[in-house]
Design a protein around this motif. Sequence first.
Motif, short mmCIF file in Angstrom:
data_model
loop_
_atom_site.label_atom_id
_atom_site.label_comp_id
_atom_site.label_asym_id
_atom_site.label_seq_id
_atom_site.Cartn_x
_atom_site.Cartn_y
_atom_site.Cartn_z
N GLN A 46 0.81 -1.21 0.00
CA GLN A 46 0.00 0.00 0.00
C GLN A 46 0.85 1.27 0.00
N ALA A 47 2.15 1.12 -0.07
CA ALA A 47 3.05 2.28 -0.06
C ALA A 47 2.89 3.11 -1.32
N PRO A 48 3.22 4.40 -1.24
CA PRO A 48 3.22 5.21 -2.46
C PRO A 48 4.38 4.82 -3.36
N SER A 49 4.19 4.95 -4.66
CA SER A 49 5.30 4.70 -5.58
C SER A 49 5.20 5.66 -6.75
N VAL A 50 6.34 6.09 -7.23
CA VAL A 50 6.40 7.06 -8.32
C VAL A 50 5.82 6.45 -9.59
N GLY A 51 4.86 7.13 -10.19
CA GLY A 51 4.23 6.62 -11.40
C GLY A 51 3.46 5.34 -11.19
N LEU A 52 3.16 5.03 -9.93
CA LEU A 52 2.50 3.78 -9.55
C LEU A 52 3.24 2.56 -10.14
N MET A 53 4.57 2.64 -10.09
CA MET A 53 5.36 1.56 -10.68
C MET A 53 5.48 0.36 -9.74
N GLN A 54 5.21 0.55 -8.46
CA GLN A 54 5.25 -0.54 -7.47
C GLN A 54 6.52 -1.40 -7.64
N PRO A 55 7.68 -0.82 -7.40
CA PRO A 55 8.93 -1.51 -7.71
C PRO A 55 9.40 -2.47 -6.63
N TRP A 56 8.57 -2.77 -5.66
CA TRP A 56 9.01 -3.64 -4.57
C TRP A 56 8.81 -5.12 -4.92
N ARG A 57 9.77 -5.91 -4.53
CA ARG A 57 9.68 -7.37 -4.59
C ARG A 57 10.19 -7.90 -3.26
N PHE A 58 9.54 -8.91 -2.71
CA PHE A 58 9.91 -9.45 -1.41
C PHE A 58 10.12 -10.96 -1.53
N LEU A 59 11.33 -11.40 -1.14
CA LEU A 59 11.65 -12.83 -1.17
C LEU A 59 11.67 -13.34 0.27
N ARG A 60 10.71 -14.16 0.60
CA ARG A 60 10.68 -14.76 1.94
C ARG A 60 11.63 -15.95 1.96
N ILE A 61 12.60 -15.91 2.87
CA ILE A 61 13.61 -16.96 2.93
C ILE A 61 13.18 -18.01 3.96
N THR A 62 12.73 -19.16 3.47
CA THR A 62 12.28 -20.23 4.36
C THR A 62 13.25 -21.40 4.44
N ASP A 63 14.22 -21.45 3.53
CA ASP A 63 15.22 -22.51 3.51
C ASP A 63 16.32 -22.16 4.51
N CYS A 103 15.90 -14.40 14.21
CA CYS A 103 14.55 -13.89 13.95
C CYS A 103 13.65 -14.98 13.37
N ALA A 104 12.35 -14.73 13.46
CA ALA A 104 11.38 -15.70 12.96
C ALA A 104 11.34 -15.76 11.44
N GLU A 105 11.45 -14.59 10.81
CA GLU A 105 11.34 -14.50 9.36
C GLU A 105 12.47 -13.65 8.79
N VAL A 106 13.01 -14.10 7.67
CA VAL A 106 13.97 -13.30 6.91
C VAL A 106 13.33 -13.00 5.55
N VAL A 107 13.28 -11.73 5.21
CA VAL A 107 12.70 -11.29 3.94
C VAL A 107 13.71 -10.38 3.25
N VAL A 108 13.99 -10.67 1.98
CA VAL A 108 14.86 -9.80 1.19
C VAL A 108 13.99 -8.88 0.35
N ALA A 109 14.16 -7.57 0.56
CA ALA A 109 13.43 -6.57 -0.23
C ALA A 109 14.30 -6.18 -1.41
N ALA A 110 13.72 -6.19 -2.60
CA ALA A 110 14.52 -6.00 -3.80
C ALA A 110 13.79 -5.17 -4.84
N LEU A 111 14.58 -4.64 -5.77
CA LEU A 111 14.05 -3.97 -6.95
C LEU A 111 14.10 -4.95 -8.12
N PRO A 112 13.06 -4.97 -8.97
CA PRO A 112 13.03 -5.92 -10.08
C PRO A 112 13.84 -5.44 -11.28
N ASP A 113 13.98 -6.29 -12.27
CA ASP A 113 14.55 -5.87 -13.54
C ASP A 113 13.46 -5.15 -14.34
N GLY A 114 13.82 -4.58 -15.44
CA GLY A 114 12.85 -3.91 -16.31
C GLY A 114 12.39 -2.56 -15.80
#
Length: 215
Positions: A46-63, A103-114
Amino acid sequence: MGNKAYSEADRDAVYRVIAQRRDMRHFSQEPLDPEILQRLFKVAHQAPSVGLMQPWRFLRITDRTLREDICELVEAERQETADALGQRRDEFLELKVEGIRDCAEVVVAALPDGREKHVFGRRTLPEMDLASLSCAIQNMWLAARAEGIGLGWVSLFDPEMLAELLKMPVDSKPVAILCIGHVDRFYEQPMLVEERWTEAAPLDEFIFENYWPEG
């Protein structure tokens, strides 16, 4: 026009969660309710993003093996950072800079390609994709504090090596390793202040009027 402000109690709650947000490093290892994690992802989206590009990607690390590999990357950068600090090397190495194993959860926040296809709001400021992702992380941080859950942002890693480890596409970029979980207590002050590593500067040093000050 009408009063569009929140109630005083709701307003106080917003300001309180901002003031009490902490970058957490110490976790209790108690499992995290999946519904809480989902709520954190929801507010990130629900965060604001420039041009509504929604550049967030989240990788939940369960391994667990992958989590340990991430720990090794962070430890390698921790040592490099310590060496770069010169006289403060040993002092830095005494600091706890991450809680990846605890910690209980590890999440990597990333920017996508393109991302280059998004020009709206980025033609002269292409880094606004990073600003948008940062807003998403901040949403998670504040919501986690409201839930009584700790969140820590780890930036001590080589982004190219982490991207390769996570099999991310070319031109994507990991920005943050987020440690999320229950804590025994929240720091009364930012941890680096509690540990006497540094002090926060006062607000008036950061606000100017009209022109950049001379000197």
